[in-house]
Design an enzyme around this catalytic site. Sequence first.
Site, mmCIF file in Angstrom:
data_model
loop_
_atom_site.group_PDB
_atom_site.id
_atom_site.type_symbol
_atom_site.label_atom_id
_atom_site.label_comp_id
_atom_site.label_asym_id
_atom_site.label_seq_id
_atom_site.Cartn_x
_atom_site.Cartn_y
_atom_site.Cartn_z
ATOM 1 N N LYS A 115 -18.159 61.064 -29.605
ATOM 2 C CA LYS A 115 -17.819 60.365 -30.553
ATOM 3 C C LYS A 115 -17.384 61.594 -31.515
ATOM 4 C CE LYS A 115 -15.538 55.891 -28.830
ATOM 5 N NZ LYS A 115 -15.656 54.418 -30.013
ATOM 6 N N LYS A 197 -12.660 60.176 -17.292
ATOM 7 C CA LYS A 197 -11.740 59.217 -16.883
ATOM 8 C C LYS A 197 -10.811 59.480 -17.189
ATOM 9 C CE LYS A 197 -13.130 54.659 -19.048
ATOM 10 N NZ LYS A 197 -14.039 53.587 -20.001
ATOM 11 N N LYS A 200 -6.809 56.523 -22.853
ATOM 12 C CA LYS A 200 -5.680 56.537 -23.473
ATOM 13 C C LYS A 200 -5.507 57.827 -24.586
ATOM 14 C CE LYS A 200 -8.148 52.374 -26.331
ATOM 15 N NZ LYS A 200 -8.202 51.135 -25.250
#
Length: 335
Positions: A115, A197, A200
Amino acid sequence: MDEEKKVIFSGVQPSGNLTIGNYLGALKNWVLLQDDYRCYFSVVDLHAITVRQEPKSLREKTLEVLALYLAVGLDPEKNTIFIQSHVPAHSEAAWILNCFTYMGELSRMTQFKDKAAKHQDNINAGLLTYPVLMAADILLYQTDLVPIGADQKQHLELARNIAQRFNNIYSPTFKIPEPFIGNEGARIMSLQDPAKKMSKSDENENGYILIMDPPDVIKRKIQRAVTDNLGTVKYADEQPGVKNLISIYSAVAGMPSDEIENKYKGAGYAKFKQDLAEALIEELKPVQEKCNDLLKNKDYLKKIYSDGAERAAKVAYKTLRKMQKKIGFIPYLAK
Ligand code: TRP
């Protein structure tokens, strides 16, 4: 009787629209747990703000995730369903636990590194201490089991270490949580890059299918899903795209992969994809309808999250008081 049930805690961030990965990998399986466990399902808005959120959208998404919890069939009587920020014990416990967590442990977390690389303009302290807040979520409820995907294993491991450390310094305070390994909780990959994976936050919207996607969008995205030129519907590592589609089919239809292989022997991908799209549309239809109905009924949602917060707070504050007492804080509130 209820006291003997094991405790489960899990949460979803209201940071975007939920995908069928969230649905098939988590929500759909949670529904199976609600009779046998004492479950806490939280909409973790405190976690969501570790990445910048637009206030209006955060508000909408928070209610949407709550509505989806209910729409998939989680019973608000049987489970404690609540919004994380409504129970301030989470933030309070997280602060305390921050002081029992080492910088080295946090900076080593893969998700933090990922992140931080992705949001280089906003590497805030919350992004680093995210797993401590998650530990607080879990530990406050004396959780036995945490249903999580592979990407959260490292965070759960850290929660266990923090709990053990606190217990060792003082005296047993927290139950040490275990990962919940359910019935192969489907791991759904991106439709465009099956090595990743399904997410969204994927910049390519063809990579994911949202729970709320309309039928024509679902059809189109399945049609465009990457496969290969082998032409056989086979659950094999050499065919990651097809394998992923079989996983989705299997999770939707409740059919084992070998049965799906048999069913589509010699059929080619077009027919397989068409059936898969139809099955998925049928599966999601009642969820979408229920969710849309619920979102029109804000008063009902308010009642659900208010009740949930009240019930959650009772349990959470009991643990928080214990923590505070052991540390040496002066008791103040007589809760
Ligand atoms: N970090 C989890 C995720 O992104 C969400 C989460 C927050 C969670 N607190 C939790 C999951 C506690 C399980 C238990 O998927």
